[in-house]
Design a protein around this motif. Structure first.
Motif, PDB file in Angstrom:
ATOM      1  N   GLY A 197     -16.929  18.295 -16.254  1.00 55.74           N
ATOM      2  CA  GLY A 197     -15.876  17.303 -16.015  1.00 55.74           C
ATOM      3  C   GLY A 197     -16.174  16.060 -17.045  1.00 55.74           C
ATOM      4  N   THR A 198     -15.812  14.890 -16.395  1.00 59.62           N
ATOM      5  CA  THR A 198     -15.911  13.438 -17.068  1.00 59.62           C
ATOM      6  C   THR A 198     -17.527  13.572 -17.712  1.00 59.62           C
ATOM      7  OG1 THR A 198     -16.052  12.331 -15.037  1.00 59.62           O
ATOM      8  CG2 THR A 198     -14.085  12.354 -16.255  1.00 59.62           C
ATOM      9  N   HIS A 199     -18.656  14.275 -16.965  1.00 63.41           N
ATOM     10  CA  HIS A 199     -19.813  14.091 -17.198  1.00 63.41           C
ATOM     11  C   HIS A 199     -20.379  15.103 -18.246  1.00 63.41           C
ATOM     12  CE1 HIS A 199     -20.496  11.023 -14.355  1.00 63.41           C
ATOM     13  NE2 HIS A 199     -19.962  11.645 -13.416  1.00 63.41           N
ATOM     14  N   SER A 200     -19.520  15.714 -18.835  1.00 58.43           N
ATOM     15  CA  SER A 200     -20.016  16.798 -19.869  1.00 58.43           C
ATOM     16  C   SER A 200     -20.513  16.220 -20.869  1.00 58.43           C
ATOM     17  CB  SER A 200     -18.628  17.593 -20.312  1.00 58.43           C
ATOM     18  OG  SER A 200     -17.888  18.362 -19.323  1.00 58.43           O
ATOM     19  N   ASP A 201     -20.297  14.760 -21.156  1.00 53.98           N
ATOM     20  CA  ASP A 201     -21.178  14.363 -22.326  1.00 53.98           C
ATOM     21  C   ASP A 201     -22.507  14.192 -22.079  1.00 53.98           C
ATOM     22  OD1 ASP A 201     -20.694  12.408 -19.955  1.00 53.98           O
ATOM     23  OD2 ASP A 201     -21.305  10.784 -21.156  1.00 53.98           O
ATOM     24  N   LEU A 202     -23.009  14.313 -20.778  1.00 49.96           N
ATOM     25  CA  LEU A 202     -24.382  14.336 -20.593  1.00 49.96           C
ATOM     26  C   LEU A 202     -25.073  15.707 -21.053  1.00 49.96           C
ATOM     27  CD1 LEU A 202     -24.527  13.099 -16.881  1.00 49.96           C
ATOM     28  CD2 LEU A 202     -25.162  11.946 -18.793  1.00 49.96           C
ATOM     29  N   PHE A 203     -24.367  16.643 -20.950  1.00 44.35           N
ATOM     30  CA  PHE A 203     -24.800  18.037 -21.464  1.00 44.35           C
ATOM     31  C   PHE A 203     -24.548  17.903 -22.957  1.00 44.35           C
ATOM     32  CE2 PHE A 203     -24.315  22.377 -23.117  1.00 44.35           C
ATOM     33  CZ  PHE A 203     -25.276  22.977 -22.188  1.00 44.35           C
ATOM     34  N   THR A 245     -24.895  15.447 -25.142  1.00 43.06           N
ATOM     35  CA  THR A 245     -25.991  14.655 -25.567  1.00 43.06           C
ATOM     36  C   THR A 245     -27.444  15.399 -25.628  1.00 43.06           C
ATOM     37  OG1 THR A 245     -24.850  12.661 -24.765  1.00 43.06           O
ATOM     38  CG2 THR A 245     -27.353  12.316 -25.054  1.00 43.06           C
ATOM     39  N   SER A 246     -27.578  16.115 -24.622  1.00 42.35           N
ATOM     40  CA  SER A 246     -28.802  16.935 -24.636  1.00 42.35           C
ATOM     41  C   SER A 246     -28.753  18.089 -25.468  1.00 42.35           C
ATOM     42  CB  SER A 246     -29.100  17.257 -23.075  1.00 42.35           C
ATOM     43  OG  SER A 246     -29.501  16.239 -22.222  1.00 42.35           O
ATOM     44  N   TYR A 247     -27.435  18.440 -25.611  1.00 40.87           N
ATOM     45  CA  TYR A 247     -27.604  19.812 -26.601  1.00 40.87           C
ATOM     46  C   TYR A 247     -27.458  19.340 -28.060  1.00 40.87           C
ATOM     47  CZ  TYR A 247     -24.595  23.232 -29.129  1.00 40.87           C
ATOM     48  OH  TYR A 247     -24.042  24.338 -30.206  1.00 40.87           O
ATOM     49  N   VAL A 248     -27.011  18.163 -28.301  1.00 39.80           N
ATOM     50  CA  VAL A 248     -27.288  17.665 -29.628  1.00 39.80           C
ATOM     51  C   VAL A 248     -28.703  17.401 -30.039  1.00 39.80           C
ATOM     52  CG1 VAL A 248     -26.768  15.795 -31.271  1.00 39.80           C
ATOM     53  CG2 VAL A 248     -25.040  16.803 -29.886  1.00 39.80           C
ATOM     54  N   GLN A 249     -29.270  16.638 -29.231  1.00 34.74           N
ATOM     55  CA  GLN A 249     -30.832  16.395 -29.205  1.00 34.74           C
ATOM     56  C   GLN A 249     -31.588  17.605 -29.499  1.00 34.74           C
ATOM     57  OE1 GLN A 249     -31.376  14.032 -25.633  1.00 34.74           O
ATOM     58  NE2 GLN A 249     -30.517  12.101 -26.777  1.00 34.74           N
ATOM     59  N   SER A 250     -31.319  18.685 -28.590  1.00 29.16           N
ATOM     60  CA  SER A 250     -32.104  20.157 -28.586  1.00 29.16           C
ATOM     61  C   SER A 250     -31.911  20.786 -30.090  1.00 29.16           C
ATOM     62  CB  SER A 250     -31.554  20.903 -27.390  1.00 29.16           C
ATOM     63  OG  SER A 250     -30.230  21.717 -28.047  1.00 29.16           O
ATOM     64  N   GLY A 251     -30.899  20.707 -30.785  1.00 29.50           N
ATOM     65  CA  GLY A 251     -30.637  21.243 -32.235  1.00 29.50           C
ATOM     66  C   GLY A 251     -30.025  22.600 -31.719  1.00 29.50           C
ATOM     67  N   ALA A 252     -29.666  22.874 -30.839  1.00 25.89           N
ATOM     68  CA  ALA A 252     -29.029  24.395 -30.437  1.00 25.89           C
ATOM     69  C   ALA A 252     -27.873  24.421 -31.278  1.00 25.89           C
ATOM     70  CB  ALA A 252     -28.902  24.344 -28.972  1.00 25.89           C
ATOM     71  N   LYS A 253     -27.478  26.045 -31.785  1.00 24.98           N
ATOM     72  CA  LYS A 253     -26.340  26.419 -32.295  1.00 24.98           C
ATOM     73  C   LYS A 253     -25.206  27.033 -31.535  1.00 24.98           C
ATOM     74  CE  LYS A 253     -27.880  23.981 -35.913  1.00 24.98           C
ATOM     75  NZ  LYS A 253     -27.226  22.614 -36.275  1.00 24.98           N
ATOM     76  N   THR A 254     -25.810  27.404 -30.426  1.00 29.82           N
ATOM     77  CA  THR A 254     -24.978  28.127 -29.415  1.00 29.82           C
ATOM     78  C   THR A 254     -23.447  27.569 -29.359  1.00 29.82           C
ATOM     79  OG1 THR A 254     -26.963  28.547 -28.197  1.00 29.82           O
ATOM     80  CG2 THR A 254     -24.720  29.051 -27.112  1.00 29.82           C
ATOM     81  N   LYS A 255     -22.340  28.327 -29.484  1.00 32.60           N
ATOM     82  CA  LYS A 255     -21.238  27.839 -29.346  1.00 32.60           C
ATOM     83  C   LYS A 255     -20.802  27.386 -27.924  1.00 32.60           C
ATOM     84  CE  LYS A 255     -16.196  29.572 -29.859  1.00 32.60           C
ATOM     85  NZ  LYS A 255     -15.541  30.525 -30.680  1.00 32.60           N
ATOM     86  N   LEU A 256     -19.888  26.331 -27.814  1.00 35.51           N
ATOM     87  CA  LEU A 256     -19.627  25.509 -26.679  1.00 35.51           C
ATOM     88  C   LEU A 256     -18.281  25.912 -26.514  1.00 35.51           C
ATOM     89  CD1 LEU A 256     -21.312  22.199 -26.773  1.00 35.51           C
ATOM     90  CD2 LEU A 256     -22.333  24.070 -25.756  1.00 35.51           C
ATOM     91  N   GLY A 257     -17.880  25.799 -25.115  1.00 36.52           N
ATOM     92  CA  GLY A 257     -16.211  25.936 -24.899  1.00 36.52           C
ATOM     93  C   GLY A 257     -16.196  25.452 -23.453  1.00 36.52           C
ATOM     94  N   SER A 258     -14.884  25.281 -23.014  1.00 36.43           N
ATOM     95  CA  SER A 258     -14.551  24.673 -21.686  1.00 36.43           C
ATOM     96  C   SER A 258     -13.043  24.607 -21.401  1.00 36.43           C
ATOM     97  CB  SER A 258     -15.063  23.155 -21.712  1.00 36.43           C
ATOM     98  OG  SER A 258     -15.021  22.897 -20.126  1.00 36.43           O
ATOM     99  N   VAL A 259     -12.670  24.189 -20.430  1.00 39.30           N
ATOM    100  CA  VAL A 259     -11.115  24.126 -20.196  1.00 39.30           C
ATOM    101  C   VAL A 259     -10.790  22.773 -20.174  1.00 39.30           C
ATOM    102  CG1 VAL A 259     -11.259  25.725 -18.339  1.00 39.30           C
ATOM    103  CG2 VAL A 259     -11.243  23.363 -17.671  1.00 39.30           C
TER     104      VAL A 259
END
Length: 345
Positions: free
Chosen positions: A171-177, A179-193
């Motif tokens: 939900g509205t806290h998806s930004d927390l994920f 932020t950590s995703y960007v910091q991790s340097g991961a390239k895994t594709k993201l998606g959501s509703v």
């Protein structure tokens, strides 16, 4: 209310003015009951386009008074089961089943779903899994986030390890994920509703260069750039209203349903409106949804979800930092067969 002004500026209801009464329930179930009691006292014809977590508390009050509830956002059981509820979309069951299918169709073979460790989110995981497996995918990993967590680095590591796609359901806290995703340097594709990975979040992480670019987003309606939303965009111009908000979009669709149904009545009353909604062959929402009806024959034949009649969703993406159709020429996808298929064996 832009709905009230727009409708009245464009002829009102059968030539008469529409009066909209608002009531703020302050995210408090007791206040929601008071709002329902106010609706009864004011002898309203309908409660339209509301967002509340307390539907199970206020729906019995509206039902007793014979007042229809049009276009709730589907966050309580009563909205999908009470005979006086007229949802305009399929809520969590439909959008997450469609989301699972969209991820598989876009090439995701190993999927992780990241959601909060609460009962309501477990239901989300169930329908995501149903959508994925119905499209031939392997059941997604179900990763739970403690509701008090602020650093989601461990969840990002677990979600991206061995997965090619992650569905972020916070939900509205998806930004927390993110932020950590960007910091991790991961390239895994993201998606959501829709409502999780937002244009604002894309903008804050690089706009067209954001790691959210190309994310698979599943929604209820066309993107706001679609011509079907022209009146909504015009009615909200210059006002502090988020036109990308799913709740605001649903309210607009609900007012469209109300005005189209009310126009057909010789005398507008709650009772006559309920009769019209239950028997209409289809209400045209101008392309915001397929034609809507709530006949018994089109109800989703699942206990507790039998007020869901619209089982369609839309496949979208983040392109140039904005939510758009996943492909040009896209239209509604129907997941009724996915939801009603009998399990094998």
């Amino acid at each position: 209310m832009p709905d009230e002004k727009w409708i009245n500026d464009n002829g009102g209801i059968k030539g008469g003015p529409l009066k909209v009464i608002t009531c703020n329930e302050k995210n408090d179930a007791a206040e929601a009951e008071k709002c329902a009691q106010q609706a009864v006292a004011e002898k309203v014809v309908a409660v339209v386009g509301s967002y509340s977590l307390a539907g199970d508390r206020f729906m019995p009050i509206l039902q007793k008074a014979g007042i229809p509830y049009i276009g709730g956002t589907g966050v309580s059981a009563a909205e999908f089961s009470n005979p006086l509820s007229f949802p305009v979309n399929g809520g969590t069951p439909v959008v997450f089943a469609a989301h699972g299918r969209q991820l598989v169709e876009e090439g995701c073979e190993k999927i992780s779903g990241v959601r909060y460790d609460v009962a309501a989110a477990a239901i989300v995981s169930k329908f995501l899994t149903l959508g994925v497996t119905s499209a031939g995918g392997a059941p997604p990993k179900d990763l739970k986030v403690p509701v008090t967590a602020t650093d989601l680095a461990p969840q990002v590591a677990a979600a991206t390890k061995g997965s090619d796609c992650v569905s972020v359901i916070l939900g509205t806290h998806s930004d927390l994920f993110v932020t950590s995703y960007v910091q991790s340097g991961a390239k895994t594709k993201l998606g959501s509703v829709v409502g999780n990975l937002t244009p604002e979040l894309a903008e804050s992480t690089g706009g067209a260069g954001s790691p959210l670019e190309g994310s698979a987003i599943t929604g209820y309606y066309p993107p706001v750039s679609d011509a079907a939303w022209k009146d909504f965009v015009e009615a909200t111009k210059g006002k502090d209203i988020d036109i990308t908000s799913g709740a605001n979009a649903t309210a607009w669709v609900a007012f469209k349903v109300f005005t189209e149904a009310a126009k057909k009545l010789p005398t507008i009353s709650a009772e006559a409106l309920v009769q019209e909604l239950n028997t209409t062959s289809g209400i045209d929402t101008g392309g915001l949804t397929p034609a809507l009806n709530w006949k018994t024959s089109t109800a989703l034949p699942i206990k507790g979800l039998n007020r869901i009649h619209n089982t369609t969703a839309t496949e979208l993406t983040i392109r140039d930092g904005k939510i758009e159709w996943a492909e040009s020429g896209s239209t509604f996808v129907d997941v009724r067969k996915v939801l009603t298929a009998k399990p094998a064996g």
